[in-house]
Design a protein around this motif. Structure first.
Motif, PDB file in Angstrom:
ATOM      1  N   TRP A  43      -3.555  22.822 120.601  1.00 34.68           N
ATOM      2  CA  TRP A  43      -3.480  23.203 119.193  1.00 34.68           C
ATOM      3  C   TRP A  43      -2.569  24.406 118.997  1.00 34.68           C
ATOM      4  O   TRP A  43      -1.892  24.520 117.962  1.00 34.68           O
ATOM      5  CB  TRP A  43      -4.874  23.477 118.641  1.00 34.68           C
ATOM      6  N   GLY A  44      -2.526  25.303 119.982  1.00 38.78           N
ATOM      7  CA  GLY A  44      -1.650  26.456 119.865  1.00 38.78           C
ATOM      8  C   GLY A  44      -0.184  26.060 119.803  1.00 38.78           C
ATOM      9  O   GLY A  44       0.579  26.575 118.971  1.00 38.78           O
ATOM     10  N   VAL A  45       0.224  25.128 120.668  1.00 40.24           N
ATOM     11  CA  VAL A  45       1.621  24.685 120.677  1.00 40.24           C
ATOM     12  C   VAL A  45       1.935  23.879 119.422  1.00 40.24           C
ATOM     13  O   VAL A  45       3.008  24.035 118.817  1.00 40.24           O
ATOM     14  CB  VAL A  45       1.911  23.857 121.947  1.00 40.24           C
ATOM     15  N   VAL A  46       1.011  23.018 119.002  1.00 36.87           N
ATOM     16  CA  VAL A  46       1.234  22.227 117.785  1.00 36.87           C
ATOM     17  C   VAL A  46       1.464  23.144 116.588  1.00 36.87           C
ATOM     18  O   VAL A  46       2.419  22.949 115.800  1.00 36.87           O
ATOM     19  CB  VAL A  46       0.034  21.286 117.522  1.00 36.87           C
ATOM     20  N   ILE A  47       0.622  24.147 116.433  1.00 37.11           N
ATOM     21  CA  ILE A  47       0.757  25.066 115.291  1.00 37.11           C
ATOM     22  C   ILE A  47       2.000  25.935 115.444  1.00 37.11           C
ATOM     23  O   ILE A  47       2.684  26.232 114.451  1.00 37.11           O
ATOM     24  CB  ILE A  47      -0.514  25.920 115.140  1.00 37.11           C
ATOM     25  N   ALA A  48       2.344  26.338 116.681  1.00 41.93           N
ATOM     26  CA  ALA A  48       3.549  27.134 116.894  1.00 41.93           C
ATOM     27  C   ALA A  48       4.802  26.357 116.487  1.00 41.93           C
ATOM     28  O   ALA A  48       5.718  26.917 115.867  1.00 41.93           O
ATOM     29  CB  ALA A  48       3.645  27.562 118.357  1.00 41.93           C
ATOM     30  N   ILE A  49       4.849  25.074 116.832  1.00 35.42           N
ATOM     31  CA  ILE A  49       5.991  24.239 116.443  1.00 35.42           C
ATOM     32  C   ILE A  49       6.049  24.092 114.924  1.00 35.42           C
ATOM     33  O   ILE A  49       7.120  24.173 114.309  1.00 35.42           O
ATOM     34  CB  ILE A  49       5.900  22.855 117.118  1.00 35.42           C
ATOM     35  N   PHE A  50       4.881  23.898 114.311  1.00 33.19           N
ATOM     36  CA  PHE A  50       4.821  23.778 112.849  1.00 33.19           C
ATOM     37  C   PHE A  50       5.353  25.052 112.181  1.00 33.19           C
ATOM     38  O   PHE A  50       6.142  24.999 111.232  1.00 33.19           O
ATOM     39  CB  PHE A  50       3.381  23.507 112.424  1.00 33.19           C
ATOM     40  N   ILE A  51       4.938  26.203 112.709  1.00 34.30           N
ATOM     41  CA  ILE A  51       5.394  27.476 112.152  1.00 34.30           C
ATOM     42  C   ILE A  51       6.896  27.630 112.354  1.00 34.30           C
ATOM     43  O   ILE A  51       7.610  28.126 111.461  1.00 34.30           O
ATOM     44  CB  ILE A  51       4.632  28.648 112.799  1.00 34.30           C
ATOM     45  N   SER A  52       7.403  27.227 113.515  1.00 36.16           N
ATOM     46  CA  SER A  52       8.842  27.326 113.781  1.00 36.16           C
ATOM     47  C   SER A  52       9.650  26.531 112.759  1.00 36.16           C
ATOM     48  O   SER A  52      10.692  26.992 112.275  1.00 36.16           O
ATOM     49  CB  SER A  52       9.163  26.833 115.195  1.00 36.16           C
ATOM     50  N   LEU A  53       9.167  25.337 112.445  1.00 36.44           N
ATOM     51  CA  LEU A  53       9.863  24.516 111.453  1.00 36.44           C
ATOM     52  C   LEU A  53       9.877  25.208 110.088  1.00 36.44           C
ATOM     53  O   LEU A  53      10.903  25.237 109.403  1.00 36.44           O
ATOM     54  CB  LEU A  53       9.189  23.140 111.348  1.00 36.44           C
ATOM     55  N   PHE A  59      -8.982  29.714 114.230  1.00 40.45           N
ATOM     56  CA  PHE A  59      -8.486  30.957 114.816  1.00 40.45           C
ATOM     57  C   PHE A  59      -6.964  30.988 114.831  1.00 40.45           C
ATOM     58  O   PHE A  59      -6.334  31.971 114.417  1.00 40.45           O
ATOM     59  CB  PHE A  59      -9.028  31.114 116.240  1.00 40.45           C
ATOM     60  N   ILE A  60      -6.347  29.922 115.305  1.00 37.72           N
ATOM     61  CA  ILE A  60      -4.893  29.905 115.452  1.00 37.72           C
ATOM     62  C   ILE A  60      -4.199  29.738 114.105  1.00 37.72           C
ATOM     63  O   ILE A  60      -3.124  30.297 113.874  1.00 37.72           O
ATOM     64  CB  ILE A  60      -4.465  28.775 116.413  1.00 37.72           C
ATOM     65  N   GLY A  61      -4.816  29.001 113.172  1.00 38.09           N
ATOM     66  CA  GLY A  61      -4.124  28.622 111.952  1.00 38.09           C
ATOM     67  C   GLY A  61      -4.344  29.495 110.739  1.00 38.09           C
ATOM     68  O   GLY A  61      -3.577  29.408 109.781  1.00 38.09           O
ATOM     69  N   HIS A  62      -5.357  30.369 110.747  1.00 36.16           N
ATOM     70  CA  HIS A  62      -5.723  31.005 109.480  1.00 36.16           C
ATOM     71  C   HIS A  62      -4.753  32.096 109.018  1.00 36.16           C
ATOM     72  O   HIS A  62      -4.690  32.409 107.838  1.00 36.16           O
ATOM     73  CB  HIS A  62      -7.155  31.568 109.538  1.00 36.16           C
ATOM     74  N   MET A  63      -3.982  32.673 109.930  1.00 39.90           N
ATOM     75  CA  MET A  63      -3.016  33.694 109.508  1.00 39.90           C
ATOM     76  C   MET A  63      -1.708  33.094 108.978  1.00 39.90           C
ATOM     77  O   MET A  63      -1.260  33.451 107.893  1.00 39.90           O
ATOM     78  CB  MET A  63      -2.745  34.666 110.655  1.00 39.90           C
ATOM     79  N   PRO A  64      -1.062  32.166 109.714  1.00 44.94           N
ATOM     80  CA  PRO A  64       0.218  31.648 109.210  1.00 44.94           C
ATOM     81  C   PRO A  64       0.098  30.809 107.949  1.00 44.94           C
ATOM     82  O   PRO A  64       1.079  30.628 107.235  1.00 44.94           O
ATOM     83  CB  PRO A  64       0.741  30.798 110.378  1.00 44.94           C
ATOM     84  N   ASN A 111       2.764  34.936 114.664  1.00 39.82           N
ATOM     85  CA  ASN A 111       1.428  34.534 114.236  1.00 39.82           C
ATOM     86  C   ASN A 111       0.454  35.453 114.964  1.00 39.82           C
ATOM     87  O   ASN A 111       0.158  35.240 116.137  1.00 39.82           O
ATOM     88  CB  ASN A 111       1.156  33.075 114.585  1.00 39.82           C
ATOM     89  N   PRO A 112      -0.050  36.501 114.306  1.00 39.76           N
ATOM     90  CA  PRO A 112      -0.762  37.573 115.016  1.00 39.76           C
ATOM     91  C   PRO A 112      -1.932  37.112 115.877  1.00 39.76           C
ATOM     92  O   PRO A 112      -2.172  37.675 116.946  1.00 39.76           O
ATOM     93  CB  PRO A 112      -1.237  38.480 113.878  1.00 39.76           C
TER      94      PRO A 112
END
Length: 342
Positions: free
Chosen positions: A75-85, A281-286, A116-117
Motif C-alpha cells: 500500500w505504501g508503494v501504491v500510494i507513493a506512485i499515486f502521489i507522484s502522478l 495511516f499512509i493515505g490521510h495526509m496526502p 508524504n509525512p
C-alpha cells in the motif's frame, strides 16, 4: 490461528484516531502530552503492539519479516506512485522523497520527513522488525534490561536534541525501543474485561494527563516539531530533561492505555478500524487536498471544517481500504510471492 485480543484492536483503532485527530485538531490537546504531540502516542501504541505480537511469534523469522512488511510496502508503494502522478501534474516533480522509506529506510538519516509525512514510519517499521529478527527474537526481556535500554534511549535522544536533529532523533529506532521492549515484556497480557477496573484506570489516566499539563503549562515550551523544546533550551542538561519527559509520556500513557483497553470488549466497529489502519495511516495526509474542498461545501472554517476532514480521513479512508481489500486479495498475493521466493 491466534485468538483475537480485544485490547490490541482498541490500541490500533484508537492509535490511528489519535494520529488523524492530531494532524487537524492539535492545539487544544497538545498540553496533555508535552514535550511531544498527542498524535505521537498513536505511534507509540503501534510500536507496543509490534513488540507484543512479535514476542509471541513461533514461525521462521524471515517469514515473519516478509508477512509484516508486505502489506505496508504494497500500500505504501501504491500510494507513493499515486502521489507522484498527482505531483507531476500539479507541481512538476514526482515527490521522490516518498520512496526513501522503501530503500532500506534511509529516510531516518535525514533531518526531515518525506513529502508524504506519515511515510517516515515505514522506514522505522522496517528497522524495528529487522532489529527483532536479528537481535531481539531470542532475548529474554526483563525489567532490568528495559531500564538499561531506557537509559540508553534517553541519552541517545538527548544528543540528537542537543545538535538540533529532531527529525532524525524522532525517526530512529532509539526513540521507540523502550516502548517496543515493553510490548515484548508484556506479550502475555490478555484481555481482562472488568468495567470497574477500566473505570478506575480511566480516572487515573485523566488525573495523570491533567497533572502533567498543570506542571508543564507554566513553562515556556515552544511548538517546535517533532519535539517541543523550552524557549531557553541551550544546554545538554536541558536536552536530557526533555528526553526524560518524552520517554515518560510514551511509557506512562502506553501502559495506561493497555491496562484500560484490556478491560473493555472490542466491538465490530473497533475491529473494522483496526484492520484498516495501514491504508488510513499512509493515505490521510496526502489526501488533504481532496478532503478540504469536500469540507468547504458544509463549513467554511473552524472546528466544524476540521471535524469533517477528520471524518473523511478516518471513516472515509477506512471504508475505501475495506473496499480495496475486497477487490485486491492481498493475502493471496503475499502467499503467492512467498512461494515463488522459496
Amino acid at each position: 490461528m491466534k485468538n483475537r485480543v480485544d485490547f490490541i484492536d482498541w490500541l490500533k483503532a484508537v492509535g490511528m484516531f489519535l494520529i488523524v485527530l492530531g494532524h487537524y485538531f492539535g492545539e487544544p490537546f497538545d498540553q496533555f502530552t508535552q514535550p511531544i504531540y498527542p498524535k505521537q502516542l498513536g505511534v507509540a501504541f503501534f510500536v507496543f503492539v509490534m513488540g507484543w505480537g512479535l514476542a509471541s511469534e513461533t514461525r521462521p523469522q524471515w517469514q515473519v519479516v516478509y508477512n509484516r512488511l508486505f502489506p505496508m510496502y504494497f500500500w505504501g508503494v501504491v500510494i507513493a506512485i499515486f502521489i507522484s502522478l498527482i505531483f507531476m501534474l500539479t507541481k512538476g516533480h514526482p515527490a521522490i522523497t516518498n520512496y526513501l522509506p522503501f530503500i532500506g529506510g534511509i529516510n531516518v538519516l535525514g533531518n526531515f520527513f518525506p513529502s508524504n509525512p506519515t511515510t517516515w514510519y515505514i522506514g522505522t517499521y522496517l528497522h524495528i522488525i529487522l532489529l527483532w529478527a536479528l537481535v531481539m527474537r531470542k532475548v529474554n526481556v526483563t525489567l532490568p534490561l528495559i531500564l538499561l535500554v531506557l537509559f540508553c534511549e534517553i541519552a541517545i535522544r538527548s544528543i540528537f536534541i542537543e545538535f538540533e536533529r529532531l527529525f532524525t532523533g524522532y525517526m530512529l529506532v532509539s526513540n521507540w525501543i523502550t516502548v517496543f521492549m515493553l510490548g515484548m515484556y508484556m506479550h502475555q497480557q490478555k484481555d481482562n474485561h472488568n468495567n470497574l477496573k477500566a473505570l478506575l484506570i480511566m480516572v487515573l489516566w485523566a488525573l495523570l494527563l491533567f497533572t502533567w499539563a498543570s506542571l508543564l503549562n507554566p513553562l515556556n515550551i515552544t511548538q517546535t516539531f517533532p519535539f517541543r523544546l523550552p524557549v531557553e533550551h541551550s544546554t545538554l542538561i536541558s536536552s536530557l530533561v526533555v528526553s526524560v519527559a518524552i520517554s515518560t509520556v510514551y511509557l506512562s500513557n502506553t501502559l495506561l492505555a493497555v491496562k484500560f483497553f484490556s478491560g473493555i470488549p472490542a466491538n465490530p466497529v473497533v475491529r473494522f478500524f483496526s484492520r484498516n489502519t495501514i491504508f488510513i495511516f499512509i493515505g490521510h495526509m496526502p489526501l488533504y487536498d481532496v478532503a478540504e474542498p469536500i469540507a468547504l461545501i458544509f463549513v467554511e472554517s473552524g472546528w466544524g471544517k476540521r471535524a469533517i476532514i477528520v471524518f473523511i480521513m478516518y471513516v472515509g479512508l477506512a471504508v475505501v481500504s475495506e473496499l480495496l481489500h475486497k477487490a485486491v486479495n492481498i493475502d493471496k498475493l503475499k502467499k503467492h510471492l512467498w512461494l515463488r521466493l522459496n
